[in-house]
Design an enzyme around this catalytic site. Structure first.
Site, PDB file in Angstrom:
ATOM      1  N   CYS A 123      30.638  20.422 -20.281  1.00  0.00           N
ATOM      2  CA  CYS A 123      31.830  19.589 -20.542  1.00  0.00           C
ATOM      3  C   CYS A 123      32.786  19.652 -21.790  1.00  0.00           C
ATOM      4  CB  CYS A 123      31.088  18.182 -20.565  1.00  0.00           C
ATOM      5  SG  CYS A 123      29.988  17.853 -18.973  1.00  0.00           S
ATOM      6  N   HIS A 264      36.417  13.072 -22.622  1.00  0.00           N
ATOM      7  CA  HIS A 264      35.724  13.577 -21.308  1.00  0.00           C
ATOM      8  C   HIS A 264      35.348  12.273 -20.337  1.00  0.00           C
ATOM      9  CE1 HIS A 264      32.758  15.355 -18.672  1.00  0.00           C
ATOM     10  NE2 HIS A 264      31.732  15.033 -19.432  1.00  0.00           N
ATOM     11  N   ASN A 294      32.355  12.337 -12.730  1.00  0.00           N
ATOM     12  CA  ASN A 294      32.427  13.469 -13.888  1.00  0.00           C
ATOM     13  C   ASN A 294      32.722  14.944 -13.386  1.00  0.00           C
ATOM     14  OD1 ASN A 294      31.427  15.073 -16.086  1.00  0.00           O
ATOM     15  ND2 ASN A 294      29.784  14.063 -16.739  1.00  0.00           N
TER      16      ASN A 294
END
Ligand code: ACO
Length: 341
Positions: A123, A264, A294
């Site tokens: 990520c 993020h 996500n």
């Protein structure tokens, strides 16, 4: 075009001049997940903020998503693909073990002979990609770079695990970084990158690598994302604030100098916590995880594009981008938004 350069010239800045995106058309709602695992729309929304997410079609893989985002970027910026000399694809879900995604994406996007490679910091991968491209531009090696974050996480989701299947999803975003002999205070102004590899199993895919190769007996769950949610939550809330503060201090700036925080998109509560601890108004924190979930390395460029589409992104705005994820890894970038006019 291919990348060819001598070093040691005057140092250009890396200017952020555009963003493009692609998400698959298939939308998976919380109501559908209620039919698949023991969960509820109420639990997912209150614990994460996610309402729906996009899932790739069976014949779509990461390079398809990435190439579509790059095409959107090239169109929006009016860029001739042959003028791009560096292409970095951040992904943890490549089409193949090798070749890497980037050469395939380059060819699909008309960037013949472009210098192209993948980077994987999960990520945080998009932040590492920006840092690498910035370094290449500032050292005079590259002139025009495209950095992509693209994921097809749906292929490594355990659809029986309610703790993870409600979180992760698919998508791609791409940005353009261009060499510019501009003044201090323009372009990428600073980066902060870090890692802590002491607890890899807090967020991992245990099987399928060289330590535990996949065999006929490997349970599917072992080839899928497994997560210690509470530990990752603790890490994410801490590192988001620490990494941002370290970078702002190094850059001689404060949170008041930041026009927009593009972090993020893992969990609304993580972003709420960070905005409160850092003293940044919630209207300055981009959130689009309600519609995308996500998407790992794709989430920051997807959020940046969303800010543009919602009119939150003014020319010259100072952006604080922050990624965090498996590894554990993290990365922050301070950059001015300077779209090509
Ligand atoms: N539906 C209903 N109940 C659930 C679900 C679900 N989808 N998932 C878990 N539960 C249950 C658990 O089993 C647990 O039940 P129990 O109390 O009977 O044991 C209860 O809900 C609470 O579980 P917690 O894990 O404590 O829930 P929490 O409030 O911590 O929320 C979450 C879980 C959303 C995963 C949270 O921990 C989180 O967001 N962690 C960070 C995740 C993250 O950001 N990951 C990615 C970052 S890096 C990257 O993107 C790769």
């Amino acid at each position: 075009m291919s990348l060819v350069a001598t070093t040691g010239r005057a140092r250009p800045r890396a200017r952020l001049t555009g963003v493009g995106t692609y998400v698959p058309t298939r939308v998976l709602t919380n109501a559908e997940l209620e039919e698949m695992v023991d969960t509820s729309d109420e639990w997912i929304v209150s614990r994460t903020g996610i309402h729906e997410r996009h899932i790739a079609a069976d014949d779509e893989a990461t390079t398809d998503l990435a190439a579509a985002a790059v095409r959107d970027l090239l169109e929006r910026t009016g860029t001739d693909p042959s003028s791009v000399d560096l292409l970095v694809v951040a992904t943890t879900t490549p089409d193949y073990v090798f070749p890497p995604c980037a050469p395939l994406v380059g060819t699909k996007s008309g960037m013949d002979y472009v210098a192209a490679y993948d980077t994987n910091a999960v990520c945080s991968g998009f932040m590492y990609g920006i840092a690498q491209a910035t370094g290449m531009i500032e050292s005079g090696i590259a002139r025009r770079a495209v950095v992509v974050g693209a994921e097809t996480l749906s292929r490594i989701i355990d659809w029986d695990d309610r703790a993870t299947c409600v979180l992760f999803a698919d998508g791609a975003g791409a940005v353009m970084l261009e060499a510019d002999e501009g003044e201090q205070g323009s372009g990428v102004m600073g980066v902060e990158l870090g890692s802590d590899g002491s607890s890899p199993s807090d967020l991992w895919v245990p099987a399928g690598g060289t330590r535990t190769p996949r065999t006929d007996d490997t349970p599917r769950a072992e080839s899928c994302i497994q997560m210690n949610g509470r530990e990752v939550f603790r890490f994410a809330t801490r590192i988001l604030v620490e990494s941002s503060n370290r970078l702002l201090t190094e850059a001689g700036m404060t949170i008041d100098d930041v026009d927009l925080m593009v972090a993020h998109q893992a969990n609304e509560r993580i972003l709420d916590h960070a905005s409160e601890r850092m003293g940044i108004a919630r209207e300055k924190v981009v959130m689009n995880l309600d519609r995308y979930g996500n998407t790992s390395s794709a989430s920051i460029p997807l959020a940046l594009a969303d800010a543009r589409d919602r009119g939150m992104l003014e020319d010259g705005a100072v952006l604080l981008m922050v990624g965090f994820g498996a590894g554990l890894t993290w990365g922050s970038v301070l950059v001015r938004w300077e779209p090509r006019s």
